[in-house]
Every structure is written in C-alpha cells, then in structure tokens.
Design a protein around this motif. Structure first.
Motif, mmCIF file in Angstrom:
data_model
loop_
_atom_site.group_PDB
_atom_site.id
_atom_site.type_symbol
_atom_site.label_atom_id
_atom_site.label_comp_id
_atom_site.label_asym_id
_atom_site.label_seq_id
_atom_site.Cartn_x
_atom_site.Cartn_y
_atom_site.Cartn_z
ATOM 1 N N ARG A 114 1.444 17.612 -3.200
ATOM 2 C CA ARG A 114 1.438 17.809 -4.644
ATOM 3 C C ARG A 114 1.488 16.430 -5.287
ATOM 4 O O ARG A 114 2.274 15.583 -4.873
ATOM 5 C CB ARG A 114 2.649 18.623 -5.095
ATOM 6 C CG ARG A 114 2.782 20.003 -4.433
ATOM 7 C CD ARG A 114 4.111 20.599 -4.844
ATOM 8 N NE ARG A 114 4.373 21.910 -4.277
ATOM 9 C CZ ARG A 114 4.980 22.137 -3.114
ATOM 10 N NH1 ARG A 114 5.363 21.110 -2.362
ATOM 11 N NH2 ARG A 114 5.205 23.355 -2.682
ATOM 12 N N TYR A 116 1.170 14.139 -9.161
ATOM 13 C CA TYR A 116 1.037 14.054 -10.617
ATOM 14 C C TYR A 116 0.763 12.608 -10.972
ATOM 15 O O TYR A 116 1.437 11.695 -10.487
ATOM 16 C CB TYR A 116 2.317 14.520 -11.305
ATOM 17 C CG TYR A 116 2.399 14.102 -12.766
ATOM 18 C CD1 TYR A 116 1.591 14.709 -13.724
ATOM 19 C CD2 TYR A 116 3.279 13.103 -13.175
ATOM 20 C CE1 TYR A 116 1.642 14.314 -15.052
ATOM 21 C CE2 TYR A 116 3.344 12.710 -14.505
ATOM 22 C CZ TYR A 116 2.532 13.320 -15.445
ATOM 23 O OH TYR A 116 2.582 12.931 -16.747
ATOM 24 N N SER A 170 -2.494 20.036 -4.384
ATOM 25 C CA SER A 170 -2.274 20.543 -5.729
ATOM 26 C C SER A 170 -2.051 19.328 -6.615
ATOM 27 O O SER A 170 -1.040 18.635 -6.498
ATOM 28 C CB SER A 170 -1.047 21.467 -5.768
ATOM 29 O OG SER A 170 -0.869 21.995 -7.074
ATOM 30 N N VAL A 172 -2.152 17.379 -10.457
ATOM 31 C CA VAL A 172 -2.079 17.490 -11.914
ATOM 32 C C VAL A 172 -2.199 16.096 -12.496
ATOM 33 O O VAL A 172 -1.468 15.175 -12.095
ATOM 34 C CB VAL A 172 -0.748 18.127 -12.375
ATOM 35 C CG1 VAL A 172 -0.665 18.116 -13.902
ATOM 36 C CG2 VAL A 172 -0.626 19.552 -11.847
ATOM 37 N N ALA A 205 -6.607 22.127 -5.690
ATOM 38 C CA ALA A 205 -6.354 22.746 -6.994
ATOM 39 C C ALA A 205 -6.102 21.607 -7.973
ATOM 40 O O ALA A 205 -5.118 20.871 -7.826
ATOM 41 C CB ALA A 205 -5.146 23.666 -6.930
ATOM 42 N N GLY A 207 -5.479 20.390 -11.821
ATOM 43 C CA GLY A 207 -5.113 20.718 -13.193
ATOM 44 C C GLY A 207 -5.139 19.479 -14.060
ATOM 45 O O GLY A 207 -4.748 18.403 -13.617
ATOM 46 N N PHE A 255 7.190 19.472 -11.305
ATOM 47 C CA PHE A 255 5.775 19.700 -11.024
ATOM 48 C C PHE A 255 5.328 21.074 -11.531
ATOM 49 O O PHE A 255 4.235 21.205 -12.095
ATOM 50 C CB PHE A 255 5.511 19.583 -9.522
ATOM 51 C CG PHE A 255 4.053 19.570 -9.175
ATOM 52 C CD1 PHE A 255 3.285 18.431 -9.384
ATOM 53 C CD2 PHE A 255 3.435 20.696 -8.653
ATOM 54 C CE1 PHE A 255 1.932 18.418 -9.075
ATOM 55 C CE2 PHE A 255 2.088 20.696 -8.342
ATOM 56 C CZ PHE A 255 1.330 19.549 -8.563
ATOM 57 N N LYS A 256 6.166 22.088 -11.365
ATOM 58 C CA LYS A 256 5.816 23.428 -11.853
ATOM 59 C C LYS A 256 5.668 23.433 -13.373
ATOM 60 O O LYS A 256 4.768 24.086 -13.923
ATOM 61 C CB LYS A 256 6.878 24.432 -11.419
ATOM 62 C CG LYS A 256 6.805 24.800 -9.944
ATOM 63 C CD LYS A 256 7.831 25.864 -9.585
ATOM 64 C CE LYS A 256 7.743 26.234 -8.112
ATOM 65 N NZ LYS A 256 8.760 27.260 -7.741
ATOM 66 N N GLN A 259 2.373 21.785 -14.139
ATOM 67 C CA GLN A 259 1.287 22.722 -13.828
ATOM 68 C C GLN A 259 1.077 23.704 -14.979
ATOM 69 O O GLN A 259 -0.061 24.047 -15.318
ATOM 70 C CB GLN A 259 1.602 23.495 -12.552
ATOM 71 C CG GLN A 259 1.330 22.758 -11.261
ATOM 72 C CD GLN A 259 1.611 23.631 -10.056
ATOM 73 O OE1 GLN A 259 2.708 24.179 -9.923
ATOM 74 N NE2 GLN A 259 0.638 23.763 -9.183
ATOM 75 N N ALA A 260 2.195 24.171 -15.548
ATOM 76 C CA ALA A 260 2.100 25.156 -16.632
ATOM 77 C C ALA A 260 1.437 24.564 -17.875
ATOM 78 O O ALA A 260 0.908 25.307 -18.712
ATOM 79 C CB ALA A 260 3.494 25.683 -16.980
ATOM 80 N N ALA A 262 -1.090 22.398 -17.669
ATOM 81 C CA ALA A 262 -2.452 21.996 -17.294
ATOM 82 C C ALA A 262 -3.447 23.135 -17.444
ATOM 83 O O ALA A 262 -3.090 24.317 -17.457
ATOM 84 C CB ALA A 262 -2.455 21.488 -15.856
ATOM 85 N N TYR A 264 -7.238 24.619 -15.824
ATOM 86 C CA TYR A 264 -7.926 24.614 -14.537
ATOM 87 C C TYR A 264 -9.348 25.167 -14.697
ATOM 88 O O TYR A 264 -9.730 25.635 -15.757
ATOM 89 C CB TYR A 264 -7.144 25.459 -13.526
ATOM 90 C CG TYR A 264 -5.830 24.839 -13.093
ATOM 91 C CD1 TYR A 264 -5.730 24.128 -11.897
ATOM 92 C CD2 TYR A 264 -4.690 24.951 -13.880
ATOM 93 C CE1 TYR A 264 -4.539 23.549 -11.497
ATOM 94 C CE2 TYR A 264 -3.490 24.369 -13.495
ATOM 95 C CZ TYR A 264 -3.434 23.666 -12.294
ATOM 96 O OH TYR A 264 -2.250 23.074 -11.894
#
Length: 285
Positions: A114, A116, A170, A172, A205, A207, A255-256, A259-260, A262, A264
């Motif tokens: 993951r 960022y 993942s 972002v 993935a 974002g 990170f979560k 993600q929210a 971002a 996609y």
C-alpha cells in the motif's frame, strides 16, 4: 519536530511506559531500585527519557514489577526507537544503487504493498525518465556523485516488481503529484501515459484524490506499507521506518481514510487526462 526530536520523544514515551509498570506494581523508585539492583537515580533518568535503558535493564525492571510477560514486546519496541530514523547522508554514503539493492528482497517478499504519495508519482509506477529526474534532484540536493545510469537501473527494480504481477498494489496519490513536473514535458507525458496504463493492471488499484476535494483526512508525508509488517516513509532529511504493530495499525487506518477520499476507474483517468491536457498546452505554447 526534527528526526532527532522525534527519537527523543519516543525515548521519553518509552520511559513513561516503564514508569507506568512501576506505578501499577505499587512501587516507588527506591523499592524498584532494591528489587532490580539499579540505582534510583538511574531509574529516574530512564523514566524521564534522559537515559537509554539497556535490554538487561528492561528485563530487570519487568522482573521487579512482576511483568516479565511484557519483556519481548518492550525489547522489540526499544530496538525500534533507534532504528526508526535513518539520516539520509549516512544512508547515502553507500550510494543510491546500493540502497536499491538492499531493499530489493523486501519488494520481492511482500504480497501487498500500500502506498500514498502527495507530490510524487509512487516509485513502483515511475518510468526511467521520471526516475532519472528524481535521482538527479536528490543527488544535486545532497551533493552525491553516484553514477546516475546505475542508480536509475537500480531504482527500476520497483517497476519490474509491479509488472511481474507477483505482488498486489493499492496506491493512492494526490492529484497534485500529476501536476508536479519532474523532468521535461515529454518525460511527464510519458509518465502520465504509464500511470493510466498501469491503473488497468489486474494487480493494481490506483486511487487519485482530486484537487479541491473536501477533506476528511489532510495530506501528509508519503508512506509505504509492506503487508502488515513494515512502514517506510521518506522525509526531507531522513527516512522513517517501523515494525511496531500499533504504528502500522495507525498507518493502515490513515490509508483507509485516504482511500475514501480518492476516485477510481474512469473518474481517476479523467484526473490523469486533465493533467495531461495542461502539460500538452505548455508544450504547444
């Protein structure tokens, strides 16, 4: 806070944690001294973060407080304090290419990465031209004399890991990273094209947090989480790393939240198209 200040703060927090064990055991400094064999003045300095305890001190402290079950975790946390910050100048004496070789096994062993990034395209997505521009900036700033070609080749191991499909990603990024030009316009256009293509890979993935987004989590330093075992983050003068479960849990929570924020898929591609359009207008003008 500077890196040194943060290490000192961590040592002080560790001392307070040992103080909590003493208080929970209903011991004052003199009683702990009698049970552990340490001088009460040393106990005071440790609790205030003014003296770094040895691992034997930690064991003796826990025996005196009847908390020996906490010894392994406390020693692991104590070791992390000195490992958590690595000064760039010290790390870079070995050269940028050796740094890349040193971390290569970590990339190869990780199943989920993951990442960022607020202002830079993540290393795993970087094309050669973009990587070269980044390395040239770093070398110039820190006065390094590395072989740039060799350093670029070493850094491209990250791109190969992503394209191998053996690891899940993942990622972002802030939309600002798409506009922060590194290298020529041609280099940036090539980089943006690749970011868009990589977003379609089965193991990626991607974002993007749009410019002007109403924020529920603020932009911060870039960081990378390897499975759930290690966090690495690069700052102006040093690199931060931690294996502490509580710290990793905090980064995963951050990170979560990112993600929210971002977007996609097609919406993310529209963000890339907007950055590409601005770059092309510069090229024309």
């Amino acid at each position: 806070m500077s890196e040194q200040d943060q290490v000192q703060a961590a040592r002080k927090a560790f001392g307070q944690r040992l103080r909590g064990l003493r208080l929970d055991a209903n011991l004052n400094g003199r009683q702990l001294s009698a049970r552990s064999g340490m001088r009460d003045s040393k106990i005071s300095r440790i609790e205030l973060g003014r003296q770094n305890p040895t691992e034997d001190d930690i064991r003796a402290w826990c025996r005196a407080c009847d908390t020996e079950d906490q010894v392994p975790e406390l020693i692991a946390a104590h070791r992390q304090i000195d490992e958590m910050w690595e000064e760039y100048r010290q790390a870079m004496r070995a050269g940028l290419n050796q740094q890349s070789e040193r971390i290569k096994p970590l990339y190869e062993q990780t199943k989920l990465i993951r990442a960022y990034e607020p202002q830079t395209i993540p290393g795993f997505l970087q094309r050669p031209g973009y990587t070269r521009a980044v390395i040239e900036d770093v070398s110039r700033f820190h006065g390094l004399t590395d072989d740039i070609d060799q350093a670029v080749e070493g850094r491209l191991n990250r791109l190969r890991i992503l394209e191998s499909g053996k690891c899940m990603f993942s990622l972002v990024i802030e939309a600002g990273a798409l506009y922060a030009q590194r290298g020529s316009v041609a280099v940036m256009l090539d980089q943006l094209d690749y970011v868009e293509r990589a977003a379609g890979f089965a193991n990626v993935a991607l974002g993007i947090i749009p410019l002007g987004r109403l924020r529920t989590i603020w932009p911060g330093e870039g960081f990378y989480v390897y499975d759930e075992s290690l966090v690495r983050s690069e700052h102006w003068t040093g690199g931060y790393r931690t294996k502490r479960p509580s710290e990793i849990e905090t980064y995963l929570r951050i990170f979560k939240l990112l993600q929210a924020q971002a977007v996609y898929g097609q919406t993310a591609r529209a963000e890339i198209d907007a950055a590409r359009g601005l770059l092309q207008s510069r090229e024309i003008s």
